[in-house]
Design an enzyme around this catalytic site. Structure first.
Site, mmCIF file in Angstrom:
data_model
loop_
_atom_site.group_PDB
_atom_site.id
_atom_site.type_symbol
_atom_site.label_atom_id
_atom_site.label_comp_id
_atom_site.label_asym_id
_atom_site.label_seq_id
_atom_site.Cartn_x
_atom_site.Cartn_y
_atom_site.Cartn_z
ATOM 1 N N SER A 126 0.862 -1.184 0.000
ATOM 2 C CA SER A 126 0.000 0.000 0.000
ATOM 3 C C SER A 126 0.899 1.234 0.000
ATOM 4 O O SER A 126 2.030 1.184 0.495
ATOM 5 C CB SER A 126 -0.861 0.027 1.263
ATOM 6 N N TYR A 181 -1.237 -0.477 10.521
ATOM 7 C CA TYR A 181 -1.471 -0.895 9.132
ATOM 8 C C TYR A 181 -0.280 -0.485 8.263
ATOM 9 O O TYR A 181 0.241 -1.300 7.486
ATOM 10 C CB TYR A 181 -2.764 -0.268 8.615
HETATM 11 N N1 LIG Z 1 -8.779 -0.283 -0.738
HETATM 12 C C1 LIG Z 1 -7.708 0.463 -0.696
HETATM 13 O O1 LIG Z 1 -7.760 1.724 -0.770
HETATM 14 C C2 LIG Z 1 -6.346 -0.171 -0.607
HETATM 15 C C3 LIG Z 1 -5.238 0.646 -0.792
HETATM 16 C C4 LIG Z 1 -3.964 0.095 -0.733
HETATM 17 C C5 LIG Z 1 -3.818 -1.252 -0.476
HETATM 18 N N2 LIG Z 1 -4.922 -2.033 -0.274
HETATM 19 C C6 LIG Z 1 -4.699 -3.448 0.007
HETATM 20 O O2 LIG Z 1 -5.362 -4.209 -0.970
HETATM 21 C C7 LIG Z 1 -5.654 -5.497 -0.432
HETATM 22 C C8 LIG Z 1 -7.092 -5.858 -0.783
HETATM 23 O O3 LIG Z 1 -7.954 -4.979 -0.071
HETATM 24 P P1 LIG Z 1 -9.333 -4.468 -0.682
HETATM 25 O O4 LIG Z 1 -9.242 -3.005 -0.811
HETATM 26 O O5 LIG Z 1 -9.699 -5.270 -1.839
HETATM 27 O O6 LIG Z 1 -10.292 -4.749 0.574
HETATM 28 P P2 LIG Z 1 -11.484 -5.757 0.797
HETATM 29 O O7 LIG Z 1 -12.519 -5.571 -0.267
HETATM 30 O O8 LIG Z 1 -11.887 -5.567 2.220
HETATM 31 O O9 LIG Z 1 -10.834 -7.194 0.596
HETATM 32 C C9 LIG Z 1 -10.038 -7.779 1.594
HETATM 33 C C10 LIG Z 1 -9.867 -9.236 1.246
HETATM 34 O O10 LIG Z 1 -9.027 -9.839 2.232
HETATM 35 C C11 LIG Z 1 -9.659 -11.021 2.696
HETATM 36 N N3 LIG Z 1 -9.376 -11.289 4.095
HETATM 37 C C12 LIG Z 1 -9.472 -10.456 5.148
HETATM 38 N N4 LIG Z 1 -9.196 -11.094 6.280
HETATM 39 C C13 LIG Z 1 -8.923 -12.388 5.938
HETATM 40 C C14 LIG Z 1 -8.576 -13.547 6.662
HETATM 41 N N5 LIG Z 1 -8.447 -13.528 7.985
HETATM 42 N N6 LIG Z 1 -8.361 -14.700 5.991
HETATM 43 C C15 LIG Z 1 -8.502 -14.751 4.638
HETATM 44 N N7 LIG Z 1 -8.841 -13.682 3.886
HETATM 45 C C16 LIG Z 1 -9.046 -12.520 4.550
HETATM 46 C C17 LIG Z 1 -11.137 -10.751 2.581
HETATM 47 O O11 LIG Z 1 -11.816 -11.991 2.572
HETATM 48 P P3 LIG Z 1 -13.299 -12.158 3.234
HETATM 49 O O12 LIG Z 1 -14.102 -10.997 2.737
HETATM 50 O O13 LIG Z 1 -13.741 -13.475 2.645
HETATM 51 O O14 LIG Z 1 -13.103 -12.158 4.704
HETATM 52 C C18 LIG Z 1 -11.189 -10.014 1.262
HETATM 53 O O15 LIG Z 1 -11.228 -10.924 0.195
HETATM 54 C C19 LIG Z 1 -5.379 -5.436 1.054
HETATM 55 O O16 LIG Z 1 -4.148 -6.051 1.315
HETATM 56 C C20 LIG Z 1 -5.267 -3.936 1.317
HETATM 57 O O17 LIG Z 1 -4.431 -3.662 2.397
HETATM 58 C C21 LIG Z 1 -6.181 -1.524 -0.343
#
Ligand SMILES: NC(=O)c1ccc[n+]([C@@H]2O[C@H](COP(=O)([O-])OP(=O)(O)OC[C@H]3O[C@@H](n4cnc5c(N)ncnc54)[C@H](OP(=O)(O)O)[C@@H]3O)[C@@H](O)[C@H]2O)c1
Length: 250
Positions: free
Chosen positions: A136, A149
């Site tokens: 990130s 985080y």
């Molecule tokens: N959104 C942003 O602005 C942003 C920015 C920079 C980086 N990121 C990174 O991008 C990645 C994806 O995030 P996202 O934005 O797509 O958020 P998201 O929609 O909340 O997706 C998070 C994913 O992680 C999975 N997850 C969470 N806890 C878990 C666990 N204990 N075991 C297995 N799977 C788990 C969730 O699965 P379930 O739903 O099935 O629990 C979901 O598929 C993350 O690493 C985040 O830090 C996001």
């Protein structure tokens, strides 16, 4: 790397960026195994086609180990690992409970390292593979109220860059992705919705396209959107000015 002839393991495939990546890789012809916890979401991904799903709680070390030792050997050899599962927490440091800190470390740092260790020997033996770690921009700049985080994503990014160097010449590549703000459930889940007018959140499909491109063109480092390289440069070059801008922006 030729995606169409590859098998990809994607964590976080049940939601947001990971789901978009799983679908994009499947569309590009890869055989995709998607990991998540939310069974209905995983099922709907499976029904969309081209993705096999597995329910694994990556925070639980016993479940992670069981997946690595018992399920992974029965799956096709992994050519592409996308470590995308992750979570955040928005609060002052003093409001982070020890269990939340452990949870963030387990999910954002330990799980991607353990999965990488599990798939790497076969990749090295075949001299073919790519590990993609979704870090990130927070892990590059450090964001107030997201201290833990940011630290977990910084740890993942440094792990990823170190591994990239370690694997030079082995036929196995490593890509670190630094997304900015992406329109997903991430913000609700971290305990604070995204409320800024700027920067505008980008759709997860845009990040997925960048990841697919990085895999097919062997890129090691992707900042998306690209203009985020400006604050990275500013912080490294003019930290005083960066600090003043950060306070003004906050
Ligand atoms: N959104 C942003 O602005 C942003 C920015 C920079 C980086 N990121 C990174 O991008 C990645 C994806 O995030 P996202 O934005 O797509 O958020 P998201 O929609 O909340 O997706 C998070 C994913 O992680 C999975 N997850 C969470 N806890 C878990 C666990 N204990 N075991 C297995 N799977 C788990 C969730 O699965 P379930 O739903 O099935 O629990 C979901 O598929 C993350 O690493 C985040 O830090 C996001």
């Amino acid at each position: 790397m030729d995606i169409a002839s590859s098998t990809a393991l994607v964590t976080g495939a049940s939601s947001g960026i990971g789901r978009a990546v799983a679908m994009a890789l499947a569309e590009a012809g890869a055989r995709v195994i998607g990991i998540g916890r939310n069974l209905p979401a995983l099922r709907s991904l499976e029904e969309a086609g081209g993705v096999i799903v597995r329910q694994v709680d990556l925070e639980a070390s016993d479940e992670l180990q069981r997946f690595v030792q018992q399920s992974l050997p029965d799956l096709p050899s992994i050519d592409i690992l996308v470590n995308c599962a992750g979570a955040g927490r928005f609060a002052p440091l003093t409001d982070h409970h020890p269990e939340e800190i452990d949870r963030l470390l387990a999910l954002n740092v330990r799980a991607p390292i353990a999965l990488t260790q599990a798939v790497l020997p076969a990749m090295r033996q075949r001299r073919r593979g790519r590990v993609v770690n979704v870090a990130s921009i927070a892990g590059r700049l450090g964001v107030p109220n997201e201290t833990v985080y940011s630290a977990t994503k910084g740890a993942l990014a440094v792990f990823s860059r170190a591994l990239h160097a370690e694997l030079a010449g082995t036929g196995v590549g490593v890509t670190t992705i630094y997304p900015g703000v992406v329109e997903t459930a991430f913000f609700e889940r971290r305990g604070a919705p995204y409320q800024r007018g700027w920067p505008r959140p980008m759709p997860p499909e845009r990040v997925a396209r960048a990841i697919v491109l990085a895999i097919s063109s062997d890129r090691s480092d992707v900042v998306i959107p690209g203009w985020l390289r400006i604050p990275i440069w500013l912080q490294a070059t003019l930290p005083g000015l960066y600090g003043r801008l950060e306070r003004w922006f906050a």
